[in-house]
Scaffold this active site. Sequence first.
Site, short mmCIF file in Angstrom:
data_model
loop_
_atom_site.label_atom_id
_atom_site.label_comp_id
_atom_site.label_asym_id
_atom_site.label_seq_id
_atom_site.Cartn_x
_atom_site.Cartn_y
_atom_site.Cartn_z
N ASP A 80 -9.17 38.38 34.38
CA ASP A 80 -8.20 37.48 35.01
C ASP A 80 -8.14 36.22 34.15
OD1 ASP A 80 -6.52 36.26 37.04
OD2 ASP A 80 -8.26 35.11 37.66
N SER A 81 -7.13 35.39 34.41
CA SER A 81 -7.03 34.13 33.69
C SER A 81 -8.21 33.20 34.02
CB SER A 81 -5.72 33.44 34.08
OG SER A 81 -5.65 33.32 35.49
N TYR A 120 -2.54 30.79 33.50
CA TYR A 120 -1.54 31.59 32.79
C TYR A 120 -0.16 31.43 33.44
CZ TYR A 120 -5.10 34.51 30.33
OH TYR A 120 -6.12 34.99 29.54
N GLY A 121 -0.16 31.05 34.72
CA GLY A 121 1.07 31.09 35.52
C GLY A 121 2.19 30.17 35.09
N CYS A 165 -5.01 40.03 37.47
CA CYS A 165 -4.23 38.79 37.47
C CYS A 165 -2.77 39.21 37.61
CB CYS A 165 -4.46 38.07 36.15
SG CYS A 165 -3.44 36.62 35.89
N ASN A 166 -2.10 38.68 38.62
CA ASN A 166 -0.70 39.05 38.83
C ASN A 166 0.16 38.61 37.65
OD1 ASN A 166 -0.10 39.79 42.00
ND2 ASN A 166 -1.98 38.65 41.67
N THR A 167 -0.12 37.40 37.15
CA THR A 167 0.69 36.86 36.05
C THR A 167 0.54 37.74 34.80
OG1 THR A 167 0.34 34.65 36.96
CG2 THR A 167 1.06 34.78 34.67
N GLU A 172 -8.27 26.34 44.75
CA GLU A 172 -9.49 26.08 43.94
C GLU A 172 -10.20 24.83 44.42
OE1 GLU A 172 -9.45 26.62 39.76
OE2 GLU A 172 -8.44 28.55 39.94
N CYS A 226 -0.52 36.72 43.97
CA CYS A 226 -1.36 35.86 43.13
C CYS A 226 -2.79 36.02 43.63
CB CYS A 226 -0.92 34.40 43.24
SG CYS A 226 -2.03 33.25 42.42
N THR A 227 -3.72 36.05 42.69
CA THR A 227 -5.12 36.28 43.03
C THR A 227 -5.66 35.30 44.08
OG1 THR A 227 -5.58 34.88 41.12
CG2 THR A 227 -5.83 37.27 40.85
N HIS A 228 -5.09 34.10 44.11
CA HIS A 228 -5.65 33.05 44.97
C HIS A 228 -5.16 33.13 46.42
CE1 HIS A 228 -6.67 31.55 41.08
NE2 HIS A 228 -7.16 30.41 41.52
N1 DGL Z 1 -4.62 34.63 38.31
C1 DGL Z 1 -3.27 34.11 38.38
C2 DGL Z 1 -2.37 35.10 39.13
O1 DGL Z 1 -2.82 35.97 39.86
C3 DGL Z 1 -3.22 32.72 39.02
C4 DGL Z 1 -3.82 31.63 38.17
C5 DGL Z 1 -3.07 31.38 36.87
O2 DGL Z 1 -1.93 30.83 36.91
O3 DGL Z 1 -3.60 31.70 35.82
O4 DGL Z 1 -1.17 35.05 38.99
#
Ligand code: DGL
Length: 282
Positions: free
Chosen positions: A9-10, A41-42, A72-74, A151, A184-186
């Site tokens: 993941d990012s 990454y987003g 990571c979705n992004t 976060e 998104c992971t969060h």
């Molecule tokens: N992990 C990213 C996602 O799931 C969120 C954090 C990022 O922007 O890197 O899209």
Amino acid sequence: MSRPIGIFDSGLGGLTVVRAIRRRLPAESIVYFGDTARVPYGIKSGQTIARFAAEDCDFLCRFDPKLIVVACNTASAAAIPTLRERFPQPITGVIEPGARVAVRQCGGRPIGVIGTEATISSGAYRRAIQRDMPGAWLVEKACPLLVPLVEEGRPPRDRIVRAALQEYLGPLREAGVGSIVLGCTHYPLLKEEIAEVVGPDVTLVDSAEAVAAEVALLLEAERLLAAAGTGTMRFFVSDNPDRFRKVGCRFLGEEIGAVTLVPPEEFFPGSAVTPNRAQEAP
Ligand code: DGL
């Protein structure tokens, strides 16, 4: 020993995916890489995200993974096709599993998708959902404030979180969506707050759960499941292992033991490290 599942993941958000995979497949060993030096990454371009994702996979390949999960979705939105061309292992992202569940659970109503700016502007969820359900009506919304709010660990019923959710989710509520992809992971960490804003008749699709189910099916089909027992977890990051350990336990749902820092000269391009070499960082 059976080969591990490689997950990246990012940053630390992908630990929600690790948690879901651990719950479903406790015998599997996991090697996780969080690119904490380059998160988020987003807000980056698709081209840059795809390059980072390939480098993250290169790192994981040192451990000879039997499967790579793009947690990571992004990165899934920007890079899955190129990663599948470049790496020989099966590669699972979070978009397709989440999209399938959202289609199944929308009850014939519009489908909502929330994610980072890069995920939403890539159109990856739209394409995946419309492949499963041609003509599906989608309401998509980028929610850039949510990652830092999660976060930061805002307390339950926090008024800033609630205000942000009301603003972002207003158009989805007005459209009468039947399901919302937490793209998104969060966002799984905000599930209760999101449910309060959109109401009980909207199904929230946790892409971490959806990908864990997909990983189980894939490993079974390929006869790659680990034998019974408890798998190990190893964590690597490109910056600030202390913050990863402290903040990450909320995402993983348990304490995080050792976290290894991968020094930049080892990880970033131009380093002397040969990708695909099975070797552990010091
Ligand atoms: N992990 C990213 C996602 O799931 C969120 C954090 C990022 O922007 O890197 O899209």
